[in-house]
Motif scaffolding. Structure first.
Motif, PDB file in Angstrom:
ATOM      1  N   ARG A   1      -8.324   0.812  -2.578  1.00  0.00           N
ATOM      2  CA  ARG A   1      -7.832   1.984  -1.857  1.00  0.00           C
ATOM      3  C   ARG A   1      -8.583   2.128  -0.538  1.00  0.00           C
ATOM      4  N   LEU A   2      -7.848   2.518   0.487  1.00  0.00           N
ATOM      5  CA  LEU A   2      -8.451   2.783   1.779  1.00  0.00           C
ATOM      6  C   LEU A   2      -8.119   4.205   2.210  1.00  0.00           C
ATOM      7  N   VAL A   3      -9.024   4.829   2.959  1.00  0.00           N
ATOM      8  CA  VAL A   3      -8.752   6.152   3.511  1.00  0.00           C
ATOM      9  C   VAL A   3      -7.773   6.009   4.669  1.00  0.00           C
ATOM     10  N   LYS A   4      -6.834   6.944   4.772  1.00  0.00           N
ATOM     11  CA  LYS A   4      -5.888   6.918   5.883  1.00  0.00           C
ATOM     12  C   LYS A   4      -6.616   7.049   7.212  1.00  0.00           C
ATOM     13  N   ARG A   5      -6.123   6.351   8.225  1.00  0.00           N
ATOM     14  CA  ARG A   5      -6.789   6.319   9.520  1.00  0.00           C
ATOM     15  C   ARG A   5      -6.909   7.721  10.123  1.00  0.00           C
ATOM     16  N   ARG A   6      -5.846   8.524  10.006  1.00  0.00           N
ATOM     17  CA  ARG A   6      -5.904   9.861  10.608  1.00  0.00           C
ATOM     18  C   ARG A   6      -6.943  10.743   9.914  1.00  0.00           C
ATOM     19  N   LYS A   7      -7.193  10.486   8.628  1.00  0.00           N
ATOM     20  CA  LYS A   7      -8.239  11.223   7.923  1.00  0.00           C
ATOM     21  C   LYS A   7      -9.617  10.881   8.488  1.00  0.00           C
TER      22      LYS A   7
ATOM     23  N   GLY B   1       0.819  -1.211   0.000  1.00  0.00           N
ATOM     24  CA  GLY B   1       0.000   0.000   0.000  1.00  0.00           C
ATOM     25  C   GLY B   1       0.849   1.255   0.000  1.00  0.00           C
ATOM     26  N   ILE B   2       0.445   2.248  -0.804  1.00  0.00           N
ATOM     27  CA  ILE B   2       1.204   3.490  -0.966  1.00  0.00           C
ATOM     28  C   ILE B   2       0.417   4.626  -0.322  1.00  0.00           C
ATOM     29  N   PRO B   3       0.934   5.248   0.745  1.00  0.00           N
ATOM     30  CA  PRO B   3       0.239   6.404   1.323  1.00  0.00           C
ATOM     31  C   PRO B   3       0.363   7.606   0.403  1.00  0.00           C
ATOM     32  N   PHE B   4      -0.760   8.065  -0.145  1.00  0.00           N
ATOM     33  CA  PHE B   4      -0.711   9.114  -1.162  1.00  0.00           C
ATOM     34  C   PHE B   4      -2.029   9.876  -1.167  1.00  0.00           C
ATOM     35  N   LEU B   5      -1.956  11.180  -0.944  1.00  0.00           N
ATOM     36  CA  LEU B   5      -3.105  12.094  -1.051  1.00  0.00           C
ATOM     37  C   LEU B   5      -4.290  11.670  -0.180  1.00  0.00           C
ATOM     38  N   GLY B   6      -3.988  11.264   1.046  1.00  0.00           N
ATOM     39  CA  GLY B   6      -5.044  10.940   1.995  1.00  0.00           C
ATOM     40  C   GLY B   6      -5.556   9.521   1.926  1.00  0.00           C
ATOM     41  N   PHE B   7      -5.045   8.719   1.004  1.00  0.00           N
ATOM     42  CA  PHE B   7      -5.447   7.319   0.860  1.00  0.00           C
ATOM     43  C   PHE B   7      -4.224   6.421   1.013  1.00  0.00           C
ATOM     44  N   ARG B   8      -4.473   5.151   1.249  1.00  0.00           N
ATOM     45  CA  ARG B   8      -3.450   4.127   1.095  1.00  0.00           C
ATOM     46  C   ARG B   8      -3.847   3.311  -0.128  1.00  0.00           C
ATOM     47  N   VAL B   9      -3.020   3.424  -1.169  1.00  0.00           N
ATOM     48  CA  VAL B   9      -3.363   2.872  -2.476  1.00  0.00           C
ATOM     49  C   VAL B   9      -2.704   1.508  -2.649  1.00  0.00           C
ATOM     50  N   TYR B  10      -3.513   0.493  -2.857  1.00  0.00           N
ATOM     51  CA  TYR B  10      -3.045  -0.856  -3.156  1.00  0.00           C
ATOM     52  C   TYR B  10      -3.293  -1.142  -4.639  1.00  0.00           C
ATOM     53  N   PRO B  11      -2.637  -2.136  -5.193  1.00  0.00           N
ATOM     54  CA  PRO B  11      -2.908  -2.462  -6.603  1.00  0.00           C
ATOM     55  C   PRO B  11      -4.366  -2.812  -6.875  1.00  0.00           C
ATOM     56  N   THR B  12      -5.053  -3.350  -5.864  1.00  0.00           N
ATOM     57  CA  THR B  12      -6.417  -3.827  -6.071  1.00  0.00           C
ATOM     58  C   THR B  12      -7.498  -2.957  -5.439  1.00  0.00           C
TER      59      THR B  12
END
Length: 351
Positions: free
Chosen positions: A291-297, A278-289
Motif C-alpha cells: 500500500r502507498l499513501v496517495k500523493r495528494r495526502k 492499485g485501488i485508491p481507497f481511504l487515502g491509500f492506493r492499495v495493491y495486492p502486495t
C-alpha cells in the motif's frame, strides 16, 4: 421481525445520560462548550432528563464551517448538550442494528474502522483480478428523511423514541440545503421533489444513520448480486469479481438500486479496473502486495507540517500539540509501506 417497544425510558435514564456525557466530552474537555457543561454537569444532565422525559426537548442551532481535506465539505456541529442526547440515543438503539449490519461495513462501528477496511480491501485484491469502485454523489445532503424514517421505524415501534429521532432529524433541515444539487428520478411528483433531505455530517447520529440508510443496499449486494467480496466505508464501496463483464452488469443494477434510495453515483468515477494497478481507497492506493499513501495526502501533510513548524517557532503552537499532530499522521500512514516516506519527511524537521 422483532420490533422494540418501551425503550424510551432507557434513553433518559440518568446513568445513560451520564455515560453519554462522558463519551461526548472525550477529547473535548479542553474546549469551552464541554468545559462550560462540565462546570454544572449535574444540573445540565438533570435538565436534559426532565426535557426528554416530558418531551419538551428542542435541539439548538448548529455551528457550521467548511473543511477542504480531502475535499470541500460543510461540517455542522450541534451544541454540546445536543451531542450528549445523540450519544444517549445511540447507546440504546445502535445495538439493535449492529447485529443486522453486514460484516464488511466498516465505518463508525466498534472494532471496525478504516484500517480494517484497508486490510479487507487488500485481502480481496489478492483473491480477485478486477474491482468496481463506487462512491455516492453528495451522500449526506441527499439522504431522504422519509426513507430514513421508514427504515428506522421497521425495528423501533416506540413512538417516544421516534419522536426524539424526528426532533434530531428535523433540526438539520436547511443546514445542508446549499450543498444539495437537485436530482430528479423517474416518477417524481412535486411532493417527492420537495420533501426534506440531508443530515449534518458532524452529528454522531448522522454517522450511525448513514449505515442504517445503506443497510438494505448492503444486503442487496450480498444476497441478490451474490457478491461475496464487497467492502463499504460510509459512501465509498468496492465490489470484486473474476470477470470484468460481471462488474459492469453489477454497476447498472447498483445505479437502479441507488435510485430507490434517491441516491446517485459518481458514474464517471465508477469504473472497473484490474486490482494489480492499485485501488485508491481511504487515502491509500492499495495493491495486492503493498500500500502507498496517495500523493495528494503527502502534499497536504507537508503543507500542514510547514505551517505548524512556523507556528511553533513563533511560539504560537506548543511542542505537545506539534508532536500530537505528527504522531497522528504517523499512526495513519504506518498502515502502508511508508518507512522511507516517514524518514524523508520527518528528517526535514528542524527544531
Amino acid at each position: 421481525m422483532k420490533t422494540y417497544r418501551q425503550i424510551y425510558p432507557q434513553i433518559w435514564d440518568f446513568e445513560n445520560l451520564y455515560l453519554a456525557y462522558r463519551k461526548a466530552r472525550r477529547g473535548k474537555r479542553g474546549k469551552s462548550p464541554a468545559a462550560d457543561f462540565e462546570l454544572v454537569q449535574e444540573d445540565e444532565l438533570l435538565a436534559l432528563q426532565d426535557e426528554l422525559c416530558s418531551r419538551t426537548y428542542l435541539p439548538g442551532p448548529y455551528h457550521s464551517f467548511y473543511i477542504h481535506e480531502p475535499k470541500k465539505r460543510l461540517i455542522s456541529a450541534a451544541p454540546f448538550r445536543d451531542r450528549v442526547v445523540h450519544h444517549a440515543l445511540c447507546r440504546v438503539i445502535e445495538p439493535i442494528w449492529e447485529r443486522r449490519f453486514i460484516h464488511d461495513s466498516y465505518a463508525n462501528r466498534v472494532c471496525k474502522g478504516n484500517h480494517r477496511a484497508l486490510d479487507r480491501c487488500q485481502q480481496f485484491a489478492r483473491q480477485h483480478p478486477y474491482v468496481l469502485q463506487c462512491d455516492v454523489r453528495k451522500f449526506f445532503p441527499s439522504i431522504d428523511h422519509a426513507i430514513l424514517r421508514t427504515e428506522l421505524s421497521r425495528l423501533i415501534a416506540d413512538e417516544e423514541v421516534l419522536w426524539l429521532i424526528d426532533q434530531i432529524i428535523k433540526s438539520g433541515v436547511g443546514v445542508l440545503s446549499e450543498s444539495y444539487e437537485m436530482v430528479y428520478f423517474p416518477g417524481d411528483d412535486l411532493f417527492a421533489i420537495n420533501r426534506p433531505r440531508g443530515l449534518p455530517i458532524g452529528n454522531l447520529t448522522s454517522q450511525f444513520w448513514a449505515n442504517v440508510y445503506l443497510n438494505r443496499f448492503d444486503h442487496f449486494v450480498k444476497r441478490e448480486l451474490k457478491c461475496s467480496a464487497y467492502v463499504r466505508y460510509v459512501d465509498d464501496f468496492l465490489l470484486f469479481a473474476d470477470e470484468k463483464s460481471t462488474l459492469w452488469d453489477w454497476k447498472q443494477t447498483i445505479i437502479q438500486q441507488m435510485a430507490k434510495l434517491r441516491l446517485t453515483l459518481h458514474e464517471n468515477r465508477a469504473q472497473v479496473f484490474p486490482t494489480q494497478t492499485g485501488i485508491p481507497f481511504l487515502g491509500f492506493r492499495v495493491y495486492p502486495t503493498h500500500r502507498l499513501v496517495k500523493r495528494r495526502k503527502i502534499i497536504h501533510f507537508r503543507r500542514k507540517l510547514k505551517r505548524n513548524l512556523q507556528a511553533y517557532h513563533q511560539d504560537e503552537l506548543s511542542l505537545d500539540k506539534l508532536d500530537a499532530s505528527i504522531q497522528g499522521w504517523i499512526n495513519h500512514v504506518r498502515y502502508g509501506d511508508t518507512w522511507g516516506l516517514r524518514r524523508a519527511i520527518l528528517g526535514e524537521i528542524s527544531l
